[in-house]
Design a protein around this motif. Structure first.
Motif, PDB file in Angstrom:
ATOM      1  N   LYS A 177      -8.639   1.140  -1.605  1.00 33.89           N
ATOM      2  CA  LYS A 177      -7.228   0.930  -2.633  1.00 33.89           C
ATOM      3  C   LYS A 177      -7.501   0.487  -3.916  1.00 33.89           C
ATOM      4  O   LYS A 177      -7.253   0.966  -5.016  1.00 33.89           O
TER       5      LYS A 177
ATOM      6  N   TRP B  49      -5.477   8.255  -0.766  1.00 31.92           N
ATOM      7  CA  TRP B  49      -5.339   7.030   0.263  1.00 31.92           C
ATOM      8  C   TRP B  49      -4.394   7.143   1.738  1.00 31.92           C
ATOM      9  O   TRP B  49      -4.978   6.906   2.782  1.00 31.92           O
TER      10      TRP B  49
ATOM     11  N   GLU C  10       2.015  -0.712  -3.168  1.00 31.02           N
ATOM     12  CA  GLU C  10       1.638  -0.379  -4.181  1.00 31.02           C
ATOM     13  C   GLU C  10       2.273   0.774  -5.272  1.00 31.02           C
ATOM     14  O   GLU C  10       2.607   0.922  -6.226  1.00 31.02           O
TER      15      GLU C  10
END
Length: 246
Positions: free
Chosen positions: A149, A167, A206
């Motif tokens: 991350k 990701w 995020e």
């Protein structure tokens, strides 16, 4: 109820760590169907792993009170009221500290096996290596996920969407990679669901800040990206190289 438990844990961190460690040990012994010696090796290895995170946090002067062991699952550090990680570099360093020291606990087990020929120690070494290797999977809340991350969220803002895509692929790929292992038992299915949920929740979290144009933590420099990526790849691959060598 949960708030009260949390308050007690924060007020009595050492007692909480001890009690939850015992509960975790008993849960592993239950899974192993009475193999208390192997359960103790695994539990102590996890303790070394988690307290290495604590030590790394103290290096950065991040307040931390102790560790809570979660039966059947693992453990987490108990942060203080100001126990916040401010930079991606801190997050990577703290995340990698656990697997590094966790892997090192396999060394005395190997030495004990070589000197005693007791298979308990080689089994223990195998479990320790596997658990730390599993922890390097690129999904939160595992340490590998925290590193990946930080690496992907440190690339140029212009290409950040590509980072999110990579990701997501890594999280999904990790779940599929271990699907055969997970689906063998109800415990494995529970682990798969939890990891998948946490992994994609972290991405969503995020993404929310990315869309809002906000930066949560200071990103890594180019040199730091290369350094932490190299460290991650070494920690995630050396057990396979060891198998090939042996």
């Amino acid at each position: 109820m949960w708030k009260r438990i949390k308050d007690i844990a924060i007020k009595y961190p050492k007692l909480t760590s001890l009690v939850t460690f015992i509960l975790f040990f008993l849960s592993i012994e239950y899974i192993l169907k009475g193999g208390w010696q192997l359960a103790l090796i695994i539990s102590l290895s996890l303790a070394v792993h988690e307290y290495s995170h604590v030590l790394a946090m103290k290096i950065y002067k991040i307040p931390v009170k102790g560790v809570i062991f979660i039966p059947f699952l693992g453990a987490v550090a108990i942060g203080g009221t100001k126990g916040k990680i401010w930079t991606r570099q801190q997050e990577c360093f703290i995340a990698l500290a656990g697997p590094v020291m966790g892997y090192l606990t396999a060394l005395p087990l190997w030495l004990l096996w070589k000197t005693t020929d007791n298979l308990l120690y080689i089994y223990g070494m195998g479990f320790v290596i596997f658990l730390n290797l599993f922890n390097m999977l690129p999904m939160s809340p595992l340490d590998g996920g925290r590193v990946i991350k930080s690496l992907l969220m440190s690339i140029s803002w212009k290409y950040r969407k590509i980072g999110f895509f990579i990701w997501g692929i890594l999280v999904l790929g990790s779940l599929l990679l271990f699907a055969k292992l997970f689906l063998r038992s109800s415990y494995g299915i529970m682990m798969m669901v939890l990891l998948g949920w946490f992994g994609f929740q972290e991405i969503r979290f995020e993404w929310h800040y990315y869309r809002a144009g906000q930066m949560i933590n200071w990103p890594l420099s180019k040199k730091a990206i290369i350094g932490f990526l190299f460290a991650y790849l070494v920690l995630a691959s050396w057990p396979f190289l060891l198998i090939v060598y042996l």
